[in-house]
Design an enzyme around this catalytic site. Structure first.
Site: not given
Length: 344
Positions: A255, A283, A302
């Site tokens: 993360r 993000e 991602h």
């Protein structure tokens, strides 16, 4: 093994339509229909967006007959009110990763079994990480960026390599353990740091257990695998990043908020370290983020986790758990109440 249908076992699907299409591919849906009665209603099913279980009258009316909730991305939270409306509920089988956001601790108090497909989601992340480690050992990402600009090969003898490289794993998650297992095939030395891992468990993985400072000082390549918890936000701060060797590579598939983004930018902008980032903070990155233009930073959107046809693994695992439930076997991927607090 062929299982007889069990019409006494009633399953409600609780996931959005996009998830359902990818998770329950025809072969997996066939297995599901062979062992249970699947209700035609569920939150987010049909033309309805995913919503609360009790917001839809049809779903509310069906809950008293539900034995199993097969959940996935887009599932609303299963709180005490939902549990009260589903008195027969025996199990929550999650065809995705962490159940922390959807399963209320009250479910465990009720004796409801909870299972997660986090292991199936971990496999592609581990594969991505191993590939990134191998490429980072060759400094391939930085060199590729330079090659695009300079159009020349450079001095191969001045490049690093993978023989004898020290790889550090921050966190002993499912993914980190899969990475450690896969790295046994390479001539690498692997370190790991995790407050819950014992030296004996580390030895069984074939890795050396160290503290965080030692991990950052000794690693040529450091890969982040800690869960995002209040105590891990900003865990990788400027001090720890400063302990990395000149020329080290940092990989993050966990993360973005685990790493201090300003400190990371400073280190990368100086050219001192390289970074391979599948997750960022924020993000996605804004289009003008300097990280996107640095030759020593490789950013992916991602994609390390299950994507495309890999998502079917999640459904296979969850339906496999349902098959075990119908035959009186223990769940293979059960989540305990103690684990819930440590999950990402």
């Amino acid at each position: 093994m062929s299982l007889e249908p069990n019409p006494a076992l009633t399953v409600m699907l609780a996931m959005n339509d996009g998830t359902r299409a990818h998770v329950l591919v025809p072969s997996v849906r066939q297995r599901l229909d062979a062992v249970a009665t699947v209700l035609p209603v569920g939150p987010g099913q049909g033309d309805r967006p995913a919503q609360g279980f009790l917001d839809d009258p049809a779903v509310r009316a069906a809950l008293p007959d539900v034995d199993v909730l097969l959940t996935g991305w887009g599932c609303p939270r299963i709180g005490p009110e939902v549990l009260e409306a589903a008195p027969k509920l025996q199990a929550i089988l999650h065809a995705a990763g962490s159940v922390k956001a959807i399963v209320d601790p009250a479910a465990f108090d009720r004796g409801i079994q909870v299972s997660s497909a986090a292991t199936a989601n971990a496999q592609p992340v581990a594969e991505f990480t191993v590939a990134a480690i191998v490429m980072a050992g060759k400094r391939a990402f930085r060199l590729a960026a330079q090659y695009r600009v300079e159009r020349r090969k450079g001095d191969a003898h001045g490049m690093p390599g993978n023989y004898g490289t020290t790889v550090g794993l921050l966190g002993a998650s499912r993914i980190a353990k899969m990475v450690a297992e896969r790295l046994r095939a390479f001539d690498l030395h692997v370190l790991i740091s995790d407050p819950y891992l014992t030296a004996a468990e580390a030895a069984a993985l074939g890795v050396e257990l160290v503290d965080n400072d030692t991990l950052f000082r000794r690693s040529d390549i450091l890969s982040v695998h800690a869960p995002l918890l209040p105590e891990t936000v900003g865990l990788v701060d400027g001090r720890l990043l400063g302990l990395l060797k000149d020329g080290a590579s940092l990989i993050n598939t966990a993360r973005g908020k685990i790493i201090d983004s300003e400190a990371l930018l400073r280190e990368c902008a100086s050219g001192r370290i390289d970074a391979i980032l599948d997750v960022t903070d924020p993000e996605p990155l804004p289009p003008d983020s300097p990280l996107l233009d640095l030759p020593n930073v490789f950013v992916t959107p991602h994609v390390a986790g299950a994507v495309g046809n890999e998502i079917a693994r999640l459904g296979e695992l969850a339906v496999g758990e349902l098959e075990r439930l119908t035959t009186g076997q223990s769940l293979q991927h059960a989540i305990s109440p103690a684990e819930l607090g440590r999950l990402a």
